[in-house]
Design an enzyme around this catalytic site. Structure first.
Site, PDB file in Angstrom:
ATOM      1  N   LYS A 108     -91.581 -49.895  42.296  1.00  0.00           N
ATOM      2  CA  LYS A 108     -90.590 -48.830  42.047  1.00  0.00           C
ATOM      3  C   LYS A 108     -89.471 -49.002  43.064  1.00  0.00           C
ATOM      4  O   LYS A 108     -89.678 -49.589  44.124  1.00  0.00           O
ATOM      5  CB  LYS A 108     -91.232 -47.443  42.230  1.00  0.00           C
ATOM      6  CG  LYS A 108     -90.541 -46.361  41.438  1.00  0.00           C
ATOM      7  CD  LYS A 108     -91.004 -46.393  40.003  1.00  0.00           C
ATOM      8  CE  LYS A 108     -90.202 -45.478  39.123  1.00  0.00           C
ATOM      9  NZ  LYS A 108     -90.867 -45.315  37.812  1.00  0.00           N
ATOM     10  N   ASP A 141     -85.019 -45.375  35.425  1.00  0.00           N
ATOM     11  CA  ASP A 141     -85.853 -44.193  35.646  1.00  0.00           C
ATOM     12  C   ASP A 141     -84.824 -43.047  35.721  1.00  0.00           C
ATOM     13  O   ASP A 141     -83.704 -43.201  35.208  1.00  0.00           O
ATOM     14  CB  ASP A 141     -86.691 -44.332  36.934  1.00  0.00           C
ATOM     15  CG  ASP A 141     -87.823 -43.309  37.026  1.00  0.00           C
ATOM     16  OD1 ASP A 141     -88.864 -43.528  36.405  1.00  0.00           O
ATOM     17  OD2 ASP A 141     -87.655 -42.271  37.695  1.00  0.00           O
ATOM     18  N   GLY A 165     -83.039 -35.641  29.412  1.00  0.00           N
ATOM     19  CA  GLY A 165     -82.609 -37.035  29.567  1.00  0.00           C
ATOM     20  C   GLY A 165     -83.165 -37.911  28.471  1.00  0.00           C
ATOM     21  O   GLY A 165     -83.590 -37.430  27.408  1.00  0.00           O
TER      22      GLY A 165
HETATM   23  N1  GLU Z   1     -89.350 -45.814  34.839  1.00  0.00           N
HETATM   24  C1  GLU Z   1     -90.219 -46.003  33.724  1.00  0.00           C
HETATM   25  C2  GLU Z   1     -91.633 -45.645  34.134  1.00  0.00           C
HETATM   26  O1  GLU Z   1     -91.809 -44.720  34.912  1.00  0.00           O
HETATM   27  C3  GLU Z   1     -90.066 -47.373  33.087  1.00  0.00           C
HETATM   28  C4  GLU Z   1     -90.310 -48.536  34.000  1.00  0.00           C
HETATM   29  C5  GLU Z   1     -89.990 -49.889  33.385  1.00  0.00           C
HETATM   30  O2  GLU Z   1     -89.636 -49.976  32.227  1.00  0.00           O
HETATM   31  O3  GLU Z   1     -90.122 -50.876  34.142  1.00  0.00           O
HETATM   32  O4  GLU Z   1     -92.602 -46.185  33.687  1.00  0.00           O
END
Ligand code: GLU
Length: 445
Positions: free
Chosen positions: A124, A164, A237
């Site tokens: 992340k 995200d 969103g």
């Molecule tokens: N941010 C999204 C999640 O919490 C997608 C992450 C991604 O596609 O790499 O899973």
């Protein structure tokens, strides 16, 4: 493993990282019993190793606003675990971003990604940059400055960021443009890209669609279906939009959306026009939902409150962590909610989850319910490395298959002796086992 001792040690080491400690406590507590049946886990100190990120990059992001003033933000990328595939996970741009929030998200991402059945590790990243009220050019300059640091740490086979909160197709486009210029390559280094440069069909809708597919499986397990059900959604969103779109298409009535300013109650339910308007609201960059009530008479705006007070059949928290607490959960139980499908990452507090489980209300945790987003990112990576693109139908069909298989894994590992499906336990154990086994097989590294 002694969970209490391990958590106590982490509390001493990271005393202010409350979201990270919350996520670790939930996972370790639910896997403890199974873990202790595997002496090879203990011998390899899997728990102690899995709770620590492999590495954290912290960097300064300097950019200039439209008034010519120099701005300074902090950027991060947390590469948590790559035992089963390249690091994979989104970037969050929000003023609340700090190491604790990104560590909780990165930790959750390890198990979520393992659940998808695709080879992706957990990561992340993001920044405390606040996109609210920023012009398009400011967003572009920030993304470019962010990527001038990040690019040396990522790559299509190493670490593949995505969106995200605060990072959507526009931001991914600007980030990708700068990566391409610096690395002199066109690869699947980011997912959630535009359709003209390697993006996958269905990726924008995938998190919300996948969440509704999972919800439908939860309902069918109860001998029920989504048709005619009333649904409360929080957030407005990309994720909330996809969930509202699919739930409405399948015959449910979505009666709420929300923002940091309050929530909208729309008794008549959302329709295509209203769902499309959610995108306009988001694009305005003001982070408010109040204008919805002016545009659509018959709906009301309730300032400063959350949508949980509206009596509905199904709750879908789609906004952010800890948005639904123990008191909210008690109210939902009193209001006879039938199912809670958490779409936000760690949207419910531990007290809320405990309340749902005690009342035997099916509760789907974010890492299972929202996994369709990153799963479709995985499908985007496959298409990029094969240098081809699948039709929307093909991607949607694969997404369906993945959500069904996550649901099956939850049933396999989470069914309690009284028949109640503890989806939290099931998702945590299924995700953990896969990563833990692969760590054991790959040795102490
Ligand atoms: N941010 C999204 C999640 O919490 C997608 C992450 C991604 O596609 O790499 O899973």
């Amino acid at each position: 493993m002694n969970v209490n001792n391990l958590i106590a040690a982490l509390e001493r080491k990271y005393p202010i990282e409350k979201e990270y400690l919350q996520a670790v406590r939930e996972v370790l507590t639910t896997v403890e019993e199974v873990y202790n049946q595997h002496p090879e886990f203990e011998a390899n100190k899997i728990a102690e190793r899995i709770v620590e990120p492999d590495r954290i990059f912290t960097f300064k992001v300097v950019w200039t606003n439209d008034r010519g003033e120099v701005q300074v933000n902090t950027g991060y990328r947390i590469q948590f675990n790559n035992a089963i595939g390249p690091y994979k996970g989104g970037l969050r741009f929000h003023p609340s971003v700090n190491p604790s929030i990104l560590k909780f998200l990165g930790f959750e991402q390890i198990f979520k990604n393992a659940l998808t059945t695709l080879p992706m590790g957990g990561a992340k990243g993001g920044s405390d940059f606040n996109p609210k009220g920023k012009s398009d050019r400011e967003i572009m300059r920030f993304c470019q400055a962010f990527m001038t640091e990040l690019w040396r740490h990522i790559g299509p086979e190493t670490d593949v960021p995505a969106g995200d909160i605060g990072v959507g197709a526009r931001e991914v486009g600007y980030l990708y443009g700068m990566y391409r210029k610096l690395a002199l390559e066109n690869t699947g280094v980011l997912t959630g890209k535009g359709m003209t440069f390697g993006g996958s069909l269905i990726r924008p809708e995938a998190t919300g669609f996948g969440a509704v597919y999972f919800l439908c499986r939860m309902l069918s397990e109860m001998g029920d279906d989504i048709k005619g059900k009333t649904v409360a959604i929080s957030g407005f969103g990309n994720v909330a939009w996809g969930a509202a779109k699919k739930a409405t298409e399948l015959g449910a009535k979505v009666v709420t959306i929300s923002g940091p300013d309050g929530y909208i109650y729309d008794e008549a339910g959302l329709n295509d026009e209203k769902i499309a308007y959610m995108l306009d609201l988001r694009a305005s960059c003001n982070d408010v939902v109040a204008p919805y009530a002016e545009k659509f008479p018959g709906s009301v705006f309730v300032a400063g409150r959350k949508p949980w007070e509206v009596k509905v059949d199904i709750e879908m928290p789609c906004a952010t962590q800890n948005e639904l607490n123990g008191d909210d959960a008690k109210m939902l139980v009193d209001n006879k909610v039938q199912v809670v499908a958490e779409v936000s990452n760690m949207g419910c507090t531990p007290e809320a989850i405990e309340t749902f489980i005690a009342a035997r209300i099916p509760y789907g945790p974010g890492k299972a319910v929202n996994a369709g987003g990153v799963a479709t990112s995985g499908l985007e990576m496959s298409q990029n490395s094969m240098k081809l693109s699948w039709s929307a139908e093909e991607v949607d069909q694969k997404l369906h298959g993945i959500m069904n298989s996550i649901h099956r894994a939850c049933i396999e590992y989470g069914t309690e002796p009284d028949g109640y499906i503890n989806y939290m336990k099931g998702a945590n154990i299924a995700g953990f086992m896969k990563v833990a086994k692969s760590m054991v097989e790959q040795g102490v590294i």
